[in-house]
Design a protein around this motif. Structure first.
Motif, PDB file in Angstrom:
ATOM      1  N   THR A 192      -5.743  13.682   1.904  1.00 25.66           N
ATOM      2  CA  THR A 192      -5.293  12.898   3.056  1.00 25.66           C
ATOM      3  C   THR A 192      -4.372  13.719   3.950  1.00 25.66           C
ATOM      4  O   THR A 192      -4.056  14.875   3.676  1.00 25.66           O
ATOM      5  CB  THR A 192      -4.556  11.610   2.599  1.00 25.66           C
ATOM      6  OG1 THR A 192      -4.385  10.749   3.730  1.00 25.66           O
ATOM      7  CG2 THR A 192      -3.188  11.892   2.007  1.00 25.66           C
ATOM      8  N   ASN A 193      -3.931  13.059   5.006  1.00 29.95           N
ATOM      9  CA  ASN A 193      -2.834  13.545   5.832  1.00 29.95           C
ATOM     10  C   ASN A 193      -1.717  12.528   5.598  1.00 29.95           C
ATOM     11  O   ASN A 193      -1.763  11.434   6.136  1.00 29.95           O
ATOM     12  CB  ASN A 193      -3.305  13.552   7.295  1.00 29.95           C
ATOM     13  CG  ASN A 193      -2.220  13.947   8.256  1.00 29.95           C
ATOM     14  OD1 ASN A 193      -1.096  14.259   7.861  1.00 29.95           O
ATOM     15  ND2 ASN A 193      -2.545  13.915   9.539  1.00 29.95           N
ATOM     16  N   PRO A 194      -0.738  12.851   4.748  1.00 27.80           N
ATOM     17  CA  PRO A 194       0.294  11.859   4.402  1.00 27.80           C
ATOM     18  C   PRO A 194       1.363  11.768   5.483  1.00 27.80           C
ATOM     19  O   PRO A 194       1.402  12.608   6.388  1.00 27.80           O
ATOM     20  CB  PRO A 194       0.884  12.436   3.111  1.00 27.80           C
ATOM     21  CG  PRO A 194       0.727  13.905   3.254  1.00 27.80           C
ATOM     22  CD  PRO A 194      -0.514  14.147   4.073  1.00 27.80           C
ATOM     23  N   PRO A 195       2.246  10.747   5.404  1.00 27.36           N
ATOM     24  CA  PRO A 195       3.326  10.672   6.402  1.00 27.36           C
ATOM     25  C   PRO A 195       4.257  11.874   6.267  1.00 27.36           C
ATOM     26  O   PRO A 195       4.712  12.179   5.168  1.00 27.36           O
ATOM     27  CB  PRO A 195       4.054   9.370   6.037  1.00 27.36           C
ATOM     28  CG  PRO A 195       3.629   9.028   4.653  1.00 27.36           C
ATOM     29  CD  PRO A 195       2.299   9.649   4.428  1.00 27.36           C
ATOM     30  N   PHE A 196       4.500  12.561   7.381  1.00 27.49           N
ATOM     31  CA  PHE A 196       5.371  13.742   7.323  1.00 27.49           C
ATOM     32  C   PHE A 196       6.780  13.396   6.853  1.00 27.49           C
ATOM     33  O   PHE A 196       7.423  14.173   6.177  1.00 27.49           O
ATOM     34  CB  PHE A 196       5.451  14.396   8.702  1.00 27.49           C
ATOM     35  CG  PHE A 196       4.303  15.334   8.964  1.00 27.49           C
ATOM     36  CD1 PHE A 196       3.241  15.432   8.086  1.00 27.49           C
ATOM     37  CD2 PHE A 196       4.302  16.115  10.097  1.00 27.49           C
ATOM     38  CE1 PHE A 196       2.180  16.288   8.315  1.00 27.49           C
ATOM     39  CE2 PHE A 196       3.252  16.985  10.354  1.00 27.49           C
ATOM     40  CZ  PHE A 196       2.188  17.065   9.463  1.00 27.49           C
ATOM     41  N   GLY A 256       0.807  -1.228   0.000  1.00 25.01           N
ATOM     42  CA  GLY A 256       0.000   0.000   0.000  1.00 25.01           C
ATOM     43  C   GLY A 256       0.834   1.269   0.000  1.00 25.01           C
ATOM     44  O   GLY A 256       0.298   2.361   0.220  1.00 25.01           O
ATOM     45  N   ASP A 257       2.138   1.142  -0.258  1.00 18.85           N
ATOM     46  CA  ASP A 257       2.980   2.340  -0.362  1.00 18.85           C
ATOM     47  C   ASP A 257       2.410   3.232  -1.469  1.00 18.85           C
ATOM     48  O   ASP A 257       2.112   2.737  -2.562  1.00 18.85           O
ATOM     49  CB  ASP A 257       4.422   1.915  -0.699  1.00 18.85           C
ATOM     50  CG  ASP A 257       5.405   3.066  -0.560  1.00 18.85           C
ATOM     51  OD1 ASP A 257       5.137   4.167  -1.105  1.00 18.85           O
ATOM     52  OD2 ASP A 257       6.438   2.880   0.105  1.00 18.85           O
ATOM     53  N   PHE A 258       2.262   4.518  -1.180  1.00 24.36           N
ATOM     54  CA  PHE A 258       1.646   5.414  -2.176  1.00 24.36           C
ATOM     55  C   PHE A 258       2.455   5.472  -3.470  1.00 24.36           C
ATOM     56  O   PHE A 258       1.958   5.893  -4.503  1.00 24.36           O
ATOM     57  CB  PHE A 258       1.412   6.822  -1.600  1.00 24.36           C
ATOM     58  CG  PHE A 258       2.676   7.584  -1.246  1.00 24.36           C
ATOM     59  CD1 PHE A 258       3.360   8.322  -2.196  1.00 24.36           C
ATOM     60  CD2 PHE A 258       3.176   7.556   0.055  1.00 24.36           C
ATOM     61  CE1 PHE A 258       4.514   9.033  -1.857  1.00 24.36           C
ATOM     62  CE2 PHE A 258       4.327   8.254   0.401  1.00 24.36           C
ATOM     63  CZ  PHE A 258       4.998   8.990  -0.561  1.00 24.36           C
ATOM     64  N   ARG A 259       3.742   5.015  -3.400  1.00 23.77           N
ATOM     65  CA  ARG A 259       4.586   5.046  -4.601  1.00 23.77           C
ATOM     66  C   ARG A 259       4.552   3.734  -5.378  1.00 23.77           C
ATOM     67  O   ARG A 259       5.205   3.593  -6.399  1.00 23.77           O
ATOM     68  CB  ARG A 259       6.043   5.339  -4.194  1.00 23.77           C
ATOM     69  CG  ARG A 259       6.205   6.684  -3.510  1.00 23.77           C
ATOM     70  CD  ARG A 259       7.458   6.768  -2.677  1.00 23.77           C
ATOM     71  NE  ARG A 259       7.373   5.885  -1.506  1.00 23.77           N
ATOM     72  CZ  ARG A 259       8.226   5.882  -0.498  1.00 23.77           C
ATOM     73  NH1 ARG A 259       9.239   6.707  -0.508  1.00 23.77           N
ATOM     74  NH2 ARG A 259       8.075   5.048   0.521  1.00 23.77           N
TER      75      ARG A 259
HETATM   76  C1  LIG Z   1       0.014  11.118   9.544  1.00 22.85           C
HETATM   77  S1  LIG Z   1      -0.728   9.513   9.378  1.00 22.85           S
HETATM   78  C2  LIG Z   1      -2.335   9.977   8.872  1.00 22.85           C
HETATM   79  C3  LIG Z   1      -3.293   8.867   8.754  1.00 22.85           C
HETATM   80  C4  LIG Z   1      -4.633   9.276   8.127  1.00 22.85           C
HETATM   81  N1  LIG Z   1      -4.402   9.752   6.778  1.00 22.85           N
HETATM   82  C5  LIG Z   1      -5.285  10.352   8.951  1.00 22.85           C
HETATM   83  O1  LIG Z   1      -5.219  11.503   8.572  1.00 22.85           O
HETATM   84  O2  LIG Z   1      -5.841  10.047  10.006  1.00 22.85           O
HETATM   85  C6  LIG Z   1       0.076   8.943   7.902  1.00 22.85           C
HETATM   86  C7  LIG Z   1      -0.341   7.550   7.481  1.00 22.85           C
HETATM   87  O3  LIG Z   1       0.428   7.183   6.322  1.00 22.85           O
HETATM   88  C8  LIG Z   1       0.843   5.828   6.447  1.00 22.85           C
HETATM   89  N2  LIG Z   1       2.072   5.668   5.663  1.00 22.85           N
HETATM   90  C9  LIG Z   1       3.358   5.738   6.073  1.00 22.85           C
HETATM   91  N3  LIG Z   1       4.176   5.524   5.032  1.00 22.85           N
HETATM   92  C10 LIG Z   1       3.386   5.323   3.943  1.00 22.85           C
HETATM   93  C11 LIG Z   1       3.643   5.039   2.591  1.00 22.85           C
HETATM   94  N4  LIG Z   1       4.894   4.928   2.137  1.00 22.85           N
HETATM   95  N5  LIG Z   1       2.601   4.874   1.740  1.00 22.85           N
HETATM   96  C12 LIG Z   1       1.325   5.001   2.197  1.00 22.85           C
HETATM   97  N6  LIG Z   1       1.014   5.265   3.478  1.00 22.85           N
HETATM   98  C13 LIG Z   1       2.028   5.428   4.339  1.00 22.85           C
HETATM   99  C14 LIG Z   1       1.053   5.640   7.951  1.00 22.85           C
HETATM  100  O4  LIG Z   1       0.967   4.282   8.300  1.00 22.85           O
HETATM  101  C15 LIG Z   1      -0.079   6.497   8.522  1.00 22.85           C
HETATM  102  O5  LIG Z   1      -1.236   5.728   8.719  1.00 22.85           O
END
Ligand SMILES: C[S@@+](CC[C@H](N)C(=O)[O-])C[C@H]1O[C@@H](n2cnc3c(N)ncnc32)[C@H](O)[C@@H]1O
Length: 241
Positions: A167-171, A148-151
């Motif tokens: 969304t809220n992506p990983p910082f 499920g990696d966005f890439r």
């Molecule tokens: C800051 S959290 C926000 C979660 C959700 N979008 C929210 O706003 O409640 C970022 C999410 O991205 C996921 N994440 C981390 N690396 C990722 C990746 N490479 N591809 C997709 N998702 C990823 C994390 O597991 C986490 O659930």
């Protein structure tokens, strides 16, 4: 889940903090005020969102008809510590069967094509979503092949079919995340740290009027939920409370 603020979430050096429903609602409704049809006939993709814990999924599925969405797609990330553990979305409702048939740890894809009352109680709510997903007809749930990696190729395929990414992506991956959105020429609404503004990859986009700050007050601290057991500074805990 406990609350903490954005600053400490960054310090925690992990990407696991979850956006509150009200914050999503406020931001999205600001766009609706400007143009009530801004999401009409659009495919919205939330690509960092476990539907079982994401308020982005919850907000968009519950407002599917009001917004006039064509389709809502969410994909989750397998290594997330809450993957397949936060069953609050459907699990809070005791009348629903437990998430039968759901593999232990997978990244998941949910596709919502329609949202309507399934149980005849006169309302559309999450119970109807659960029923529709279980029926797996118009609305579909499938495990992803990869993590499920966005890439990943399969997520990029979905990205290509979508109109707006929200969304809220990983910082920790904010810069490559934004780059990918521009590479694929996507419209988007995403949450980022104010510090991102000064990044050499981000600032030129703002200066060129290709990326704008959102409606949510720039000086306001947002409060996020974090998985149980996360370290939270006292100061942040008090602020969140
Ligand atoms: C800051 S959290 C926000 C979660 C959700 N979008 C929210 O706003 O409640 C970022 C999410 O991205 C996921 N994440 C981390 N690396 C990722 C990746 N490479 N591809 C997709 N998702 C990823 C994390 O597991 C986490 O659930």
């Amino acid at each position: 889940m406990a609350n903490k603020n954005l600053t400490s979430a960054k310090k925690a050096k992990n990407d696991e903090f979850y956006t509150q429903f009200g914050d999503i609602q406020k931001e999205i409704e600001a766009y609706l005020e400007y143009n009530p049809d801004v999401f009409r006939n659009k495919v919205v993709y939330c690509n960092c969102d476990d539907p079982y814990e994401s308020n982005f999924f919850r907000y968009f599925v519950l407002n599917f008809n009001k917004l006039g969405l064509k389709q809502l797609i969410t994909t989750s990330y397998k290594p997330s510590p809450v993957a397949n553990t936060q069953l609050g979305l459907f699990g809070d409702d005791k009348s629903l069967a437990k998430s039968k048939g759901r593999p232990k740890v997978t990244a998941n894809k949910f596709i919502i094509n329609e949202a309507h009352d399934m149980d005849g109680d006169g309302e559309f709510d999450l119970k109807d979503v659960a029923k529709q997903l279980k029926a797996n007809k118009q609305n579909k749930w499938t495990p992803l092949e990869g993590d499920g990696d966005f890439r990943s190729d399969e997520c990029i395929d979905i990205l290509k079919q979508s109109d707006i990414v929200i969304t809220n992506p990983p910082f920790s991956l904010f810069r490559p995340y934004v780059k990918q959105l521009f590479d694929y020429n996507k419209q988007f609404v995403i949450i980022g740290s104010m510090n991102a503004i000064t990044c050499k990859e981000i600032f030129p986009l703002i200066r060129a009027n290709r990326l704008w700050l959102g409606a949510t007050g720039n000086g306001s601290d947002m409060v996020f939920a974090v998985p149980n057991g996360s370290e939270i500074a006292d100061r942040d805990r008090q602020k969140a409370a």
